[in-house]
Design an enzyme around this catalytic site. Sequence first.
Site, mmCIF file in Angstrom:
data_model
loop_
_atom_site.group_PDB
_atom_site.id
_atom_site.type_symbol
_atom_site.label_atom_id
_atom_site.label_comp_id
_atom_site.label_asym_id
_atom_site.label_seq_id
_atom_site.Cartn_x
_atom_site.Cartn_y
_atom_site.Cartn_z
ATOM 1 N N HIS A 122 0.807 -1.225 0.000
ATOM 2 C CA HIS A 122 0.000 0.000 0.000
ATOM 3 C C HIS A 122 0.839 1.274 0.000
ATOM 4 O O HIS A 122 0.552 2.242 0.723
ATOM 5 C CB HIS A 122 -0.971 0.001 1.172
ATOM 6 C CG HIS A 122 -2.023 -1.070 1.098
ATOM 7 N ND1 HIS A 122 -2.617 -1.460 -0.076
ATOM 8 C CD2 HIS A 122 -2.580 -1.844 2.082
ATOM 9 C CE1 HIS A 122 -3.503 -2.415 0.164
ATOM 10 N NE2 HIS A 122 -3.497 -2.669 1.463
ATOM 11 N N HIS A 199 -9.792 1.349 1.641
ATOM 12 C CA HIS A 199 -9.555 0.177 2.482
ATOM 13 C C HIS A 199 -10.528 0.139 3.665
ATOM 14 O O HIS A 199 -10.151 -0.242 4.776
ATOM 15 C CB HIS A 199 -8.112 0.196 2.987
ATOM 16 C CG HIS A 199 -7.528 -1.157 3.247
ATOM 17 N ND1 HIS A 199 -7.929 -1.944 4.292
ATOM 18 C CD2 HIS A 199 -6.575 -1.865 2.587
ATOM 19 C CE1 HIS A 199 -7.234 -3.071 4.288
ATOM 20 N NE2 HIS A 199 -6.411 -3.059 3.261
ATOM 21 N N GLU A 334 -11.866 -4.162 -1.980
ATOM 22 C CA GLU A 334 -10.984 -3.131 -2.507
ATOM 23 C C GLU A 334 -10.935 -3.205 -4.038
ATOM 24 O O GLU A 334 -10.256 -4.044 -4.608
ATOM 25 C CB GLU A 334 -9.578 -3.299 -1.937
ATOM 26 C CG GLU A 334 -9.514 -3.355 -0.422
ATOM 27 C CD GLU A 334 -8.187 -3.882 0.064
ATOM 28 O OE1 GLU A 334 -7.131 -3.386 -0.384
ATOM 29 O OE2 GLU A 334 -8.184 -4.817 0.893
#
Length: 380
Positions: A122, A199, A334
Amino acid sequence: MSTSPAESGSSAGSGTGSVVRTPFGRTRRGEPVERWELRLPSGASAEVLTRGAALHRLRVPDAAGARGDVVVALPDVASYEAAEGYPGAVVGRVANRLAGGRFTVDGVEHRVPLNDGPNALHGGAEGFDQRVWRAEEVAAAAGPAVRLSLRSLDGDMGFPGELVAAVTYALSEGPDGVVLRLDYEATTTAATPVNLTNHAYVNLDGPGTVEDHVLRAHASRYLPVDEVLIPTGELREVAGTPFDFRSPARLGERLREADEQLLRAGGYDHSLVLDDAGTGEREVVELTGPRSGRRLRVRTDAPGLQLYTGNFLDGAWRDLSGRPVRQGDALCLETQLLPDAVNRPAFSEGGLGGGLAGAVLRPGAVFTTTTSFVLDAPGA
């Protein structure tokens, strides 16, 4: 910050809703964090934090008409800063895992600090989830909206080019239910990989397990992963596997199957390859909470959806009521490009890029993608 009329403690809007901006605290660096609440006349609402451009709360009716949160919310800035797992945040520059924290663009190798074993996750240790974004109220066709933007400098976490990213949250209500729409965009001064997603941790029934939730996904293939959860490169058919959600299935029926992939990830932490990539926004997921009667439908133009069942939640988080959040208490849906696509050109070819900017964004181009979360309670 914004010069809109939605100053701290006041509201602005019309008959289609209003926006309220209030202080939410300060980061450990002393940066002020704001909470922007989007309110509809019906009472449904969404709250967004400037730290991480995070979806803090999303309150919608259940089958009995009672409004309640359907995403996990933490009580204060310190809790978000301490939390591992990116609760509610917009993650980037590159969502999901980069194998070895490395990628090559135009013959030049770049490295991102490792923060997930041997991988970068991420966007690295100081990804977009850790930043305070700039927010402003914007006009939307059917309801209140807020746009959050962030400037990521050349070399930030090892990524080339200065990137300007933005996400607009817009809340509306119509015959289909309450709609929270997220529109992402990004531009860059040098070629760089980009993959943005949200998220948020979802539980349509409120506190408790999501194992009774029923999931349907329009995905005929998924991406198997190796021992460190990097896609192997295979696009495997879901038929005959626990990843086959083409017909509605209860999550708890699958989670504890003796499947090598589920054992490897401790549950679901895999990308579903969504059908009809490249055809624009379409409905890809339907999730139902049996206790509340709430239904969530996800619409997106993205080619992939990371299904994550909160496998690493260990009770360290406390929600707004002080209740610990544990494995199986929430899940993430996601929407995104396929993971590690910059290192796997095949993931951006043959329509798998979904008509988006692909794994690498170049100067003069604009990365755009959209996802809508549509919530209703059909039994109401």
